[in-house]
Design a protein around this motif. Structure first.
Motif, PDB file in Angstrom:
ATOM      1  N   GLU A 153      -2.027 -24.375  27.563  1.00 42.81           N
ATOM      2  CA  GLU A 153      -2.390 -25.132  26.358  1.00 42.81           C
ATOM      3  C   GLU A 153      -1.302 -24.993  25.296  1.00 42.81           C
ATOM      4  O   GLU A 153      -0.913 -25.975  24.658  1.00 42.81           O
ATOM      5  CB  GLU A 153      -3.735 -24.646  25.826  1.00 42.81           C
ATOM      6  CG  GLU A 153      -4.270 -25.443  24.670  1.00 42.81           C
ATOM      7  CD  GLU A 153      -4.741 -26.830  25.055  1.00 42.81           C
ATOM      8  OE1 GLU A 153      -4.765 -27.701  24.167  1.00 42.81           O
ATOM      9  OE2 GLU A 153      -5.078 -27.061  26.230  1.00 42.81           O
ATOM     10  N   ALA A 154      -0.830 -23.784  25.094  1.00 38.43           N
ATOM     11  CA  ALA A 154       0.243 -23.555  24.110  1.00 38.43           C
ATOM     12  C   ALA A 154       1.496 -24.325  24.503  1.00 38.43           C
ATOM     13  O   ALA A 154       2.100 -25.019  23.679  1.00 38.43           O
ATOM     14  CB  ALA A 154       0.538 -22.060  23.998  1.00 38.43           C
ATOM     15  N   TYR A 155       1.884 -24.224  25.765  1.00 39.88           N
ATOM     16  CA  TYR A 155       3.086 -24.907  26.250  1.00 39.88           C
ATOM     17  C   TYR A 155       2.948 -26.424  26.115  1.00 39.88           C
ATOM     18  O   TYR A 155       3.863 -27.102  25.656  1.00 39.88           O
ATOM     19  CB  TYR A 155       3.349 -24.513  27.701  1.00 39.88           C
ATOM     20  CG  TYR A 155       4.586 -25.132  28.283  1.00 39.88           C
ATOM     21  CD1 TYR A 155       5.836 -24.589  28.039  1.00 39.88           C
ATOM     22  CD2 TYR A 155       4.499 -26.263  29.084  1.00 39.88           C
ATOM     23  CE1 TYR A 155       6.977 -25.161  28.576  1.00 39.88           C
ATOM     24  CE2 TYR A 155       5.635 -26.844  29.625  1.00 39.88           C
ATOM     25  CZ  TYR A 155       6.872 -26.287  29.365  1.00 39.88           C
ATOM     26  OH  TYR A 155       7.991 -26.864  29.885  1.00 39.88           O
TER      27      TYR A 155
ATOM     28  N   ASN B 122       1.380 -28.006  24.038  1.00 38.29           N
ATOM     29  CA  ASN B 122       1.425 -28.391  22.628  1.00 38.29           C
ATOM     30  C   ASN B 122       2.738 -28.000  21.958  1.00 38.29           C
ATOM     31  O   ASN B 122       2.819 -27.978  20.735  1.00 38.29           O
ATOM     32  CB  ASN B 122       0.226 -27.790  21.893  1.00 38.29           C
ATOM     33  CG  ASN B 122      -1.031 -28.568  22.208  1.00 38.29           C
ATOM     34  OD1 ASN B 122      -1.231 -29.664  21.703  1.00 38.29           O
ATOM     35  ND2 ASN B 122      -1.857 -28.034  23.077  1.00 38.29           N
ATOM     36  N   GLY B 123       3.742 -27.683  22.759  1.00 41.45           N
ATOM     37  CA  GLY B 123       5.091 -27.496  22.227  1.00 41.45           C
ATOM     38  C   GLY B 123       5.514 -26.072  21.952  1.00 41.45           C
ATOM     39  O   GLY B 123       6.632 -25.846  21.511  1.00 41.45           O
ATOM     40  N   ILE B 124       4.655 -25.109  22.182  1.00 41.36           N
ATOM     41  CA  ILE B 124       5.048 -23.716  21.938  1.00 41.36           C
ATOM     42  C   ILE B 124       5.957 -23.252  23.066  1.00 41.36           C
ATOM     43  O   ILE B 124       5.634 -23.403  24.243  1.00 41.36           O
ATOM     44  CB  ILE B 124       3.812 -22.807  21.805  1.00 41.36           C
ATOM     45  CG1 ILE B 124       3.057 -23.159  20.517  1.00 41.36           C
ATOM     46  CG2 ILE B 124       4.212 -21.324  21.818  1.00 41.36           C
ATOM     47  CD1 ILE B 124       1.773 -22.401  20.313  1.00 41.36           C
ATOM     48  N   ASN B 125       7.111 -22.712  22.692  1.00 41.55           N
ATOM     49  CA  ASN B 125       8.035 -22.175  23.689  1.00 41.55           C
ATOM     50  C   ASN B 125       8.442 -20.741  23.348  1.00 41.55           C
ATOM     51  O   ASN B 125       9.394 -20.214  23.904  1.00 41.55           O
ATOM     52  CB  ASN B 125       9.265 -23.068  23.854  1.00 41.55           C
ATOM     53  CG  ASN B 125      10.141 -23.130  22.623  1.00 41.55           C
ATOM     54  OD1 ASN B 125       9.918 -22.436  21.641  1.00 41.55           O
ATOM     55  ND2 ASN B 125      11.141 -23.978  22.674  1.00 41.55           N
ATOM     56  N   PHE B 126       7.710 -20.130  22.438  1.00 38.94           N
ATOM     57  CA  PHE B 126       7.956 -18.752  22.021  1.00 38.94           C
ATOM     58  C   PHE B 126       6.728 -17.938  22.422  1.00 38.94           C
ATOM     59  O   PHE B 126       5.670 -18.059  21.833  1.00 38.94           O
ATOM     60  CB  PHE B 126       8.198 -18.729  20.513  1.00 38.94           C
ATOM     61  CG  PHE B 126       8.352 -17.374  19.882  1.00 38.94           C
ATOM     62  CD1 PHE B 126       8.540 -16.225  20.628  1.00 38.94           C
ATOM     63  CD2 PHE B 126       8.316 -17.252  18.508  1.00 38.94           C
ATOM     64  CE1 PHE B 126       8.683 -14.986  20.024  1.00 38.94           C
ATOM     65  CE2 PHE B 126       8.460 -16.025  17.890  1.00 38.94           C
ATOM     66  CZ  PHE B 126       8.644 -14.886  18.655  1.00 38.94           C
ATOM     67  N   PHE B 127       6.880 -17.147  23.477  1.00 38.15           N
ATOM     68  CA  PHE B 127       5.798 -16.321  23.989  1.00 38.15           C
ATOM     69  C   PHE B 127       6.171 -14.864  23.776  1.00 38.15           C
ATOM     70  O   PHE B 127       7.170 -14.388  24.320  1.00 38.15           O
ATOM     71  CB  PHE B 127       5.549 -16.615  25.479  1.00 38.15           C
ATOM     72  CG  PHE B 127       5.087 -18.028  25.700  1.00 38.15           C
ATOM     73  CD1 PHE B 127       3.753 -18.338  25.637  1.00 38.15           C
ATOM     74  CD2 PHE B 127       5.993 -19.040  25.937  1.00 38.15           C
ATOM     75  CE1 PHE B 127       3.311 -19.640  25.823  1.00 38.15           C
ATOM     76  CE2 PHE B 127       5.575 -20.347  26.126  1.00 38.15           C
ATOM     77  CZ  PHE B 127       4.229 -20.647  26.062  1.00 38.15           C
ATOM     78  N   ASP B 128       5.383 -14.176  22.982  1.00 32.86           N
ATOM     79  CA  ASP B 128       5.661 -12.792  22.614  1.00 32.86           C
ATOM     80  C   ASP B 128       4.878 -11.869  23.537  1.00 32.86           C
ATOM     81  O   ASP B 128       3.660 -11.789  23.473  1.00 32.86           O
ATOM     82  CB  ASP B 128       5.268 -12.563  21.153  1.00 32.86           C
ATOM     83  CG  ASP B 128       5.559 -11.159  20.677  1.00 32.86           C
ATOM     84  OD1 ASP B 128       6.221 -10.394  21.401  1.00 32.86           O
ATOM     85  OD2 ASP B 128       5.115 -10.823  19.568  1.00 32.86           O
TER      86      ASP B 128
ATOM     87  N   LEU C 132       5.690 -21.544  15.882  1.00 35.74           N
ATOM     88  CA  LEU C 132       4.484 -20.814  16.277  1.00 35.74           C
ATOM     89  C   LEU C 132       4.745 -20.115  17.604  1.00 35.74           C
ATOM     90  O   LEU C 132       5.448 -20.634  18.468  1.00 35.74           O
ATOM     91  CB  LEU C 132       3.298 -21.760  16.446  1.00 35.74           C
ATOM     92  CG  LEU C 132       2.837 -22.495  15.185  1.00 35.74           C
ATOM     93  CD1 LEU C 132       1.703 -23.439  15.525  1.00 35.74           C
ATOM     94  CD2 LEU C 132       2.414 -21.509  14.121  1.00 35.74           C
ATOM     95  N   ALA C 133       4.144 -18.951  17.764  1.00 41.14           N
ATOM     96  CA  ALA C 133       4.276 -18.193  19.005  1.00 41.14           C
ATOM     97  C   ALA C 133       2.891 -17.877  19.558  1.00 41.14           C
ATOM     98  O   ALA C 133       1.907 -17.876  18.830  1.00 41.14           O
ATOM     99  CB  ALA C 133       5.031 -16.895  18.746  1.00 41.14           C
ATOM    100  N   LEU C 134       2.857 -17.610  20.855  1.00 40.37           N
ATOM    101  CA  LEU C 134       1.634 -17.116  21.477  1.00 40.37           C
ATOM    102  C   LEU C 134       1.895 -15.669  21.865  1.00 40.37           C
ATOM    103  O   LEU C 134       2.803 -15.383  22.649  1.00 40.37           O
ATOM    104  CB  LEU C 134       1.273 -17.936  22.719  1.00 40.37           C
ATOM    105  CG  LEU C 134       0.043 -17.448  23.477  1.00 40.37           C
ATOM    106  CD1 LEU C 134      -1.216 -17.640  22.621  1.00 40.37           C
ATOM    107  CD2 LEU C 134      -0.101 -18.178  24.792  1.00 40.37           C
TER     108      LEU C 134
END
Length: 76
Positions: free
Chosen positions: A40-42, A44-50, A16-18
């Motif tokens: 919040e994204a980080y 929860n494990g998101i490390n793909f930021f577009d 998943l990306a933000l």
């Protein structure tokens, strides 16, 4: 969070990306809300930021970059 291997250097990227192309950073309160979303994204494990290159004269990219610089690269 599920991750995928990117290349052969051991880099793992969240499935998943933000994205930030619609993020409004025109005033301080909106910048704070954007920062909360990134946190919040980080968390929860998101490390793909577009961060699309040509948005709001680069303000969104700069804002996202400043926020992400404070996080440790724990997942990639």
């Amino acid at each position: 969070m599920k991750y995928r291997q990117l290349g052969n250097q051991g880099l793992r990227v969240s499935e998943l990306a933000l994205g930030s192309w619609m993020t409004d950073v025109s005033d301080q309160s909106k910048q704070e809300l954007a920062a909360q979303s990134i946190r919040e994204a980080y968390d929860n494990g998101i490390n793909f930021f577009d961060c699309r290159m040509r948005t709001a004269a680069g303000r969104r990219n700069a804002s996202s970059g400043r926020r992400c610089m404070s996080y440790r690269a724990k997942n990639w």
